[in-house]
Structures are given as C-alpha cells and as structure tokens.
Motif scaffolding. Sequence first.
Motif, PDB file in Angstrom:
ATOM      1  N   ALA A 211       0.824  -1.210   0.000  1.00  0.00           N
ATOM      2  CA  ALA A 211       0.000   0.000   0.000  1.00  0.00           C
ATOM      3  C   ALA A 211       0.861   1.263   0.000  1.00  0.00           C
ATOM      4  O   ALA A 211       0.419   2.332  -0.432  1.00  0.00           O
ATOM      5  N   TRP A 213       3.207   1.930  -1.910  1.00  0.00           N
ATOM      6  CA  TRP A 213       3.421   2.327  -3.304  1.00  0.00           C
ATOM      7  C   TRP A 213       2.112   2.340  -4.085  1.00  0.00           C
ATOM      8  O   TRP A 213       2.114   2.328  -5.312  1.00  0.00           O
ATOM      9  N   ASP A 214       1.029   2.391  -3.340  1.00  0.00           N
ATOM     10  CA  ASP A 214      -0.292   2.412  -3.962  1.00  0.00           C
ATOM     11  C   ASP A 214      -0.466   1.250  -4.934  1.00  0.00           C
ATOM     12  O   ASP A 214      -0.996   1.398  -6.035  1.00  0.00           O
ATOM     13  N   GLU A 216      -1.781  -2.805  -5.331  1.00  0.00           N
ATOM     14  CA  GLU A 216      -2.535  -3.927  -4.781  1.00  0.00           C
ATOM     15  C   GLU A 216      -1.916  -5.220  -5.305  1.00  0.00           C
ATOM     16  O   GLU A 216      -1.893  -5.448  -6.520  1.00  0.00           O
TER      17      GLU A 216
END
Length: 302
Positions: A211, A213-214, A216
């Motif tokens: 999360a 590094w954004d 999923e």
Amino acid sequence: MVFDLRLFRYALVSAQHGSFRRAAAALNVQQSTVSRGVRSLEERVKAKLFERDHSGIRPTPAGDRFLEEATLGFDHLRRALQRAEALQRGDHGELTVAVTVPFSVVGDLFERFRAAYAGVSVEIVESTSDASSALVQQRSVDVAFVGGAHGNGTARSLYLRDERMMAVLPRSHPLAGAHKLSFEDLHRERFIFAENGVGPDIQGHLAKRMAKWDVEPRVQLHRVGQCNLMNMVALGFGVTIAIGTPPRIATDGIVLIPLAGRNVLSLHAVWIEANPNPALKALLDIVRDVAEPDDVRHQHRH
C-alpha cells in the motif's frame, strides 16, 4: 456393600506369608488387628477364606478364588491411582494443539515436550490464526500457536519470538541471485499462498507493505500445504513468502531470499487460563522457558 480396603490388604498379605503373625509384622500392625480384620472380611463375603491350624493358615478353595480376583482388583486400583497421579502431573493424557505457522517453527518446543512427556498423546490441527484462536475460545483445542497476538476475553496470549519472512522464488527467476529483496522489487509478481495456516497472515502483511506504493498485490490462494506450495513455486505458478525452513523435499527448484527491512511474523501462544488439562500446564512451562524476554523483544523492534 462397602468394604474397608485394609481388610483386603490383611487377607492378601496373610496368604503371602502363611501366617497372621508374619503378615502383622510385614504390615507393622498388631497380629490381633490382622486376624480380626480377616475374620470381619469372611463375615462380609459369607465364606471361609482360610483354614487355620497350629502350623499356620492356608487359603480354602473359596479363599483361593477370592484372593485371585481381589489381587486383580488391587492391581487395577494401583494402576488407576498411578494413572490419575500421572495425568495430574501431565505425564500422560491428551493435548490438542492448533498451529498456524509451519510445524517446523515450533518443532524444537515439541521435541522438548515429547522428551519429557512421552506418554502424552498430541493431536495437531492446522488452521488460520483467527480460526485457531476461536478454537481455543471454544475449548476445541488446548493451545494455539499463531501469528500475532490474539488474546481476548478469557484467552491469554504469550509472545514467543519473531520469525523473519523469506521470499521464495523459482531458481529460474531473474531475481534468484539477489542477496536481499524488498516488496518493491516484487510488486509485479504473482503471489501464491496457502488458504490455511499462516497464508492469510502473510497476505495481510503483504497488502500493508504494498500500500506504500499504492499497489494492490496479485494474490491467489490455494488449498495446499507448505510442501505443495513450494513445489508450485518451483513449477512457475508464482512466488510466495515463507517463515521457517521449507521441507527438504520441497527445496529443489526454489531459492529463499531474505526480505529487507522489518518483515517478520510475531509468534504467539494462545490458551485459556482456566483450562485444567495438566498436559497443557506442562507444555506452557516449556513455552515460557523458550519465550524471548521483553528486553530482547524490545531490541528486535528497534
């Protein structure tokens, strides 16, 4: 009909010694106490158990049969008392253990336990951390070894130690030669985890790390054990994260690479304090002995 067990003892020892006098000496009581006790026993069973003459005593046919059965009864009683005492000490009995982590992670603990309490039958139940903790609350298992603290309500939780996470890759993977890896290095990988055991715990840890590094993570869960999961990595199904040492038969075709940073799973024991199982108390004594002290834990966290 209620009997005084001393009367049986008087009769058995008298038969062994062939004399009330010698039986009394062996039992450290008065001869009259033994002779009256045997007479009282004869009255209660309504049968003459001994022939008496100047040379001593000997069992009658009815006495022979009675004493034979009584001896068996005393042997059963002695074993029952010994077993009850052993159960209370935890030397014998049964222990049901839920494990989330690979059993090899707690193998040293159970090696010590079985060496000291070989008579205890141990049943292992593999489940997730949440399910294992629920089994403890339901009294379906005596203790659970889980990832993270799960003590709540009537359950107690004891921290044992941190287990480092390792990335598991196929030997043919481009990153297989790395000395360390970060989750950022692996963010494009397909991860495979076991649906049971520690898989959901590591999946949750992975999601939190990614999360940052954004991202999923791509995750697929499989209903397999650790050994088959490693074989699937070797065959190119994906990569995984493991704690502990994989089974030797599953290490061909894979590499284990340490994860950089603080990527660990905290191992805890969870149990109900009111559980009266003596075998559980014996195991917890060993658990407390191997648990890392708070100061060592603090050093690890910093």
